[in-house]
Design a protein around this motif. Structure first.
Motif, PDB file in Angstrom:
ATOM      1  N   ALA A   1       0.836  -1.207   0.000  1.00 60.26           N
ATOM      2  CA  ALA A   1       0.000   0.000   0.000  1.00 60.26           C
ATOM      3  C   ALA A   1       0.868   1.253   0.000  1.00 60.26           C
ATOM      4  O   ALA A   1       0.550   2.240  -0.675  1.00 60.26           O
ATOM      5  N   GLY A   2       1.989   1.199   0.739  1.00 62.75           N
ATOM      6  CA  GLY A   2       2.892   2.344   0.766  1.00 62.75           C
ATOM      7  C   GLY A   2       3.541   2.596  -0.581  1.00 62.75           C
ATOM      8  O   GLY A   2       3.678   3.746  -1.017  1.00 62.75           O
ATOM      9  N   ARG A   3       3.941   1.526  -1.257  1.00 55.82           N
ATOM     10  CA  ARG A   3       4.519   1.666  -2.595  1.00 55.82           C
ATOM     11  C   ARG A   3       3.510   2.291  -3.549  1.00 55.82           C
ATOM     12  O   ARG A   3       3.847   3.149  -4.373  1.00 55.82           O
ATOM     13  N   TRP A   4       2.268   1.849  -3.447  1.00 55.79           N
ATOM     14  CA  TRP A   4       1.221   2.399  -4.300  1.00 55.79           C
ATOM     15  C   TRP A   4       1.041   3.887  -4.016  1.00 55.79           C
ATOM     16  O   TRP A   4       0.892   4.688  -4.941  1.00 55.79           O
ATOM     17  N   ALA A   5       1.058   4.277  -2.748  1.00 57.47           N
ATOM     18  CA  ALA A   5       0.885   5.682  -2.376  1.00 57.47           C
ATOM     19  C   ALA A   5       2.036   6.538  -2.900  1.00 57.47           C
ATOM     20  O   ALA A   5       1.830   7.658  -3.364  1.00 57.47           O
ATOM     21  N   GLU A   6       3.246   6.004  -2.835  1.00 56.53           N
ATOM     22  CA  GLU A   6       4.397   6.741  -3.360  1.00 56.53           C
ATOM     23  C   GLU A   6       4.262   6.942  -4.870  1.00 56.53           C
ATOM     24  O   GLU A   6       4.495   8.041  -5.384  1.00 56.53           O
ATOM     25  N   ARG A   7       3.894   5.870  -5.567  1.00 55.14           N
ATOM     26  CA  ARG A   7       3.852   5.909  -7.026  1.00 55.14           C
ATOM     27  C   ARG A   7       2.642   6.676  -7.549  1.00 55.14           C
ATOM     28  O   ARG A   7       2.759   7.513  -8.440  1.00 55.14           O
ATOM     29  N   ARG A   8       1.485   6.407  -6.975  1.00 53.69           N
ATOM     30  CA  ARG A   8       0.239   6.981  -7.490  1.00 53.69           C
ATOM     31  C   ARG A   8      -0.042   8.380  -6.932  1.00 53.69           C
ATOM     32  O   ARG A   8      -0.506   9.271  -7.648  1.00 53.69           O
ATOM     33  N   LEU A   9       0.250   8.580  -5.647  1.00 50.84           N
ATOM     34  CA  LEU A   9      -0.142   9.826  -4.979  1.00 50.84           C
ATOM     35  C   LEU A   9       1.030  10.764  -4.712  1.00 50.84           C
ATOM     36  O   LEU A   9       0.819  11.910  -4.322  1.00 50.84           O
ATOM     37  N   GLY A  10       2.252  10.267  -4.896  1.00 48.00           N
ATOM     38  CA  GLY A  10       3.421  11.081  -4.577  1.00 48.00           C
ATOM     39  C   GLY A  10       3.553  11.361  -3.092  1.00 48.00           C
ATOM     40  O   GLY A  10       4.048  12.423  -2.687  1.00 48.00           O
ATOM     41  N   SER A  11       3.142  10.413  -2.269  1.00 50.09           N
ATOM     42  CA  SER A  11       3.142  10.617  -0.817  1.00 50.09           C
ATOM     43  C   SER A  11       4.564  10.771  -0.282  1.00 50.09           C
ATOM     44  O   SER A  11       5.445   9.969  -0.576  1.00 50.09           O
ATOM     45  N   GLN A  12       4.765  11.817   0.510  1.00 46.84           N
ATOM     46  CA  GLN A  12       6.056  12.057   1.146  1.00 46.84           C
ATOM     47  C   GLN A  12       6.102  11.512   2.568  1.00 46.84           C
ATOM     48  O   GLN A  12       7.170  11.177   3.072  1.00 46.84           O
ATOM     49  N   ALA A  13       4.935  11.456   3.212  1.00 47.79           N
ATOM     50  CA  ALA A  13       4.849  10.949   4.585  1.00 47.79           C
ATOM     51  C   ALA A  13       3.690   9.967   4.676  1.00 47.79           C
ATOM     52  O   ALA A  13       2.593  10.238   4.188  1.00 47.79           O
ATOM     53  N   LEU A  14       3.940   8.820   5.290  1.00 50.05           N
ATOM     54  CA  LEU A  14       2.928   7.786   5.461  1.00 50.05           C
ATOM     55  C   LEU A  14       2.748   7.521   6.945  1.00 50.05           C
ATOM     56  O   LEU A  14       3.716   7.211   7.646  1.00 50.05           O
ATOM     57  N   VAL A  15       1.529   7.662   7.415  1.00 47.94           N
ATOM     58  CA  VAL A  15       1.225   7.408   8.827  1.00 47.94           C
ATOM     59  C   VAL A  15       0.677   5.991   8.933  1.00 47.94           C
ATOM     60  O   VAL A  15      -0.364   5.666   8.340  1.00 47.94           O
ATOM     61  N   LEU A  16       1.391   5.156   9.658  1.00 49.65           N
ATOM     62  CA  LEU A  16       1.048   3.743   9.794  1.00 49.65           C
ATOM     63  C   LEU A  16       0.173   3.560  11.029  1.00 49.65           C
ATOM     64  O   LEU A  16       0.646   3.688  12.155  1.00 49.65           O
ATOM     65  N   ASP A  17      -1.101   3.284  10.811  1.00 47.95           N
ATOM     66  CA  ASP A  17      -2.056   3.126  11.897  1.00 47.95           C
ATOM     67  C   ASP A  17      -1.920   1.746  12.533  1.00 47.95           C
ATOM     68  O   ASP A  17      -1.889   0.736  11.832  1.00 47.95           O
ATOM     69  N   ASP A  18      -1.843   1.711  13.866  1.00 48.98           N
ATOM     70  CA  ASP A  18      -1.730   0.457  14.611  1.00 48.98           C
ATOM     71  C   ASP A  18      -0.542  -0.364  14.103  1.00 48.98           C
ATOM     72  O   ASP A  18      -0.673  -1.542  13.771  1.00 48.98           O
ATOM     73  N   GLY A  19       0.620   0.296  14.065  1.00 49.09           N
ATOM     74  CA  GLY A  19       1.775  -0.326  13.419  1.00 49.09           C
ATOM     75  C   GLY A  19       2.872  -0.826  14.338  1.00 49.09           C
ATOM     76  O   GLY A  19       3.909  -1.283  13.844  1.00 49.09           O
ATOM     77  N   TYR A  20       2.688  -0.772  15.650  1.00 52.81           N
ATOM     78  CA  TYR A  20       3.807  -1.110  16.533  1.00 52.81           C
ATOM     79  C   TYR A  20       4.266  -2.555  16.377  1.00 52.81           C
ATOM     80  O   TYR A  20       5.455  -2.846  16.443  1.00 52.81           O
ATOM     81  N   GLN A  21       3.320  -3.463  16.157  1.00 48.34           N
ATOM     82  CA  GLN A  21       3.678  -4.880  15.975  1.00 48.34           C
ATOM     83  C   GLN A  21       3.840  -5.256  14.497  1.00 48.34           C
ATOM     84  O   GLN A  21       4.132  -6.411  14.194  1.00 48.34           O
ATOM     85  N   HIS A  22       3.643  -4.289  13.597  1.00 48.56           N
ATOM     86  CA  HIS A  22       3.781  -4.595  12.167  1.00 48.56           C
ATOM     87  C   HIS A  22       5.248  -4.443  11.768  1.00 48.56           C
ATOM     88  O   HIS A  22       5.656  -3.495  11.109  1.00 48.56           O
ATOM     89  N   LEU A  23       6.054  -5.431  12.167  1.00 49.84           N
ATOM     90  CA  LEU A  23       7.510  -5.328  12.038  1.00 49.84           C
ATOM     91  C   LEU A  23       7.994  -5.533  10.602  1.00 49.84           C
ATOM     92  O   LEU A  23       9.165  -5.270  10.314  1.00 49.84           O
ATOM     93  N   ALA A  24       7.108  -5.973   9.719  1.00 51.85           N
ATOM     94  CA  ALA A  24       7.531  -6.229   8.345  1.00 51.85           C
ATOM     95  C   ALA A  24       7.830  -4.948   7.576  1.00 51.85           C
ATOM     96  O   ALA A  24       8.471  -4.994   6.529  1.00 51.85           O
ATOM     97  N   LEU A  25       7.376  -3.800   8.093  1.00 51.63           N
ATOM     98  CA  LEU A  25       7.612  -2.527   7.430  1.00 51.63           C
ATOM     99  C   LEU A  25       8.496  -1.653   8.308  1.00 51.63           C
ATOM    100  O   LEU A  25       8.184  -1.391   9.472  1.00 51.63           O
TER     101      LEU A  25
END
Length: 356
Positions: A132-156
């Motif tokens: 989803a982050g890659r898509w946001a970078e490519r499609r939306l030009g996102s500079q900052a991504l806020v990861l909701d409920d991400g403390y245990q999401h260690l894959a990113l």
């Protein structure tokens, strides 16, 4: 009775320890680089917690996204959309697409709530946060991504790891389920780049909280204190919004299906509103017409002037027939003496990644 409780504990204890072992092994796999997190080009700011239940993550995610947007950064929010009935990626507030009528059943209640409060911030719902982050970078030009409920999401991989701790129950009984509410062992605190204590206006043992954080993190991790208060109530039928001070002295029925309903009720009381009826449901409860009818009857029987629910619950009541008692959704606003410190940390993180 005690015999059966002891027997139950004896059966559950090894299961609890097996679960804890699995969590420890997963964390260790990332700490030893056996598993490597994926890195994105955009700045990733993670917001999460150690305990099960509500600690105020969603309001903090909205706060961070709104602030970075006000500083002219292109921002998007990454979330998995808990309890949604769809699969794959879904996007809210994508200006490149015509948005049709949406339902929380497709996106999840929290993503839809975020989309309503942040209409100019894309909300990307996907279990695969890296994709989803890659898509946001490519499609939306996102500079900052806020990861909701991400403390245990260690894959990113993340550039700023914010750990939220609820002042009213900071460490979940110091145990993992079923004996406590910790999602992972307490030493997970050491992964935090900053700790934010939420509901910090409530009585709590600040000395104990600070001592435990210092034990795992030393003095290098800043600790900030935030709390929320109800500032407005939005009429569900008309969409009109009113200052909460207009409701001082009203008698209301509270109806919600959130992780910490008692904290929500206390927010209402602190706003000077009286509670004459309570209807609490499980977190993410899918309201049916029968539920709303029961809430309305309880409000009528208790002489309530209105029904008050949370913004998250309000999106799950859409499409249902409202009763005779008006229903309002409470809007919360985060407040803190540490706002400048947090905003400075956010700007330093984003500008540092931009320079690399």
């Amino acid at each position: 009775m005690n015999y059966y409780l002891d027997l139950q504990g004896a059966v559950l204890w090894p299961l609890s320890k097996l679960y804890e072992l699995a969590v420890r092994l997963r964390v260790a796999a990332y700490e030893t680089d056996y598993l490597k997190p994926k890195r994105l080009d955009a700045t990733v700011i993670s917001v999460g917690n150690l305990t099960m239940g509500g600690v105020g993550k969603t309001p903090m995610v909205a706060y961070i996204a709104r602030y970075l947007k006000s500083e002219d950064y292109s921002v998007a929010i990454l979330t998995r959309g808990y309890a949604r009935r769809s699969s794959g990626m879904r996007v809210l507030n994508d200006t490149g697409q015509q948005q049709t009528a949406v339902s929380y059943r497709e996106f999840g209640d929290e993503p839809l709530m975020l989309a309503r409060s942040l209409p100019d911030v894309p909300i990307i719902v996907d279990k695969d946060r890296q994709g989803a982050g890659r898509w946001a970078e490519r499609r939306l030009g996102s500079q900052a991504l806020v990861l909701d409920d991400g403390y245990q999401h260690l894959a990113l991989s993340r550039d700023l790891n914010l750990l939220l701790i609820d002042a009213t129950d900071p460490f979940g009984g110091f145990a993992m389920p079923p004996f406590g509410r910790l999602r992972e062992p307490l030493y997970g605190i050491k992964r935090a780049d900053a700790v934010i204590v939420t509901r910090a206006d409530r009585p709590f043992d600040q000395g104990q909280v600070n001592a435990i954080i210092k034990y795992y993190c030393g003095d290098k991790v800043p600790v900030m204190y935030f709390f929320s208060s109800i500032t407005e109530l939005q009429h569900l039928a008309t969409g009109e919004t009113y200052d909460v001070r207009n409701f001082s002295g009203w008698n209301v029925a509270v109806a919600c299906g959130i992780a910490n309903p008692q904290a929500f009720a206390e927010d209402i009381l602190q706003a000077g509103i009286n509670i004459v009826s309570e209807n609490f449901f499980p977190d993410h409860h899918p309201f049916a017409q029968a539920d709303l009818d029961r809430i309305n009857r309880a409000a009528v029987d208790s002489g309530a002037d209105a029904i008050v629910t949370s913004e998250k619950d309000a999106v799950r009541m859409e499409g249902l027939t409202l009763g005779d008692v008006p229903i309002y959704a409470a809007r919360l606003e985060l407040q803190s003496d540490d706002e400048v410190r947090l905003k400075s940390l956010l700007l330093r993180t984003v500008s540092k990644k931009k320079r690399l």
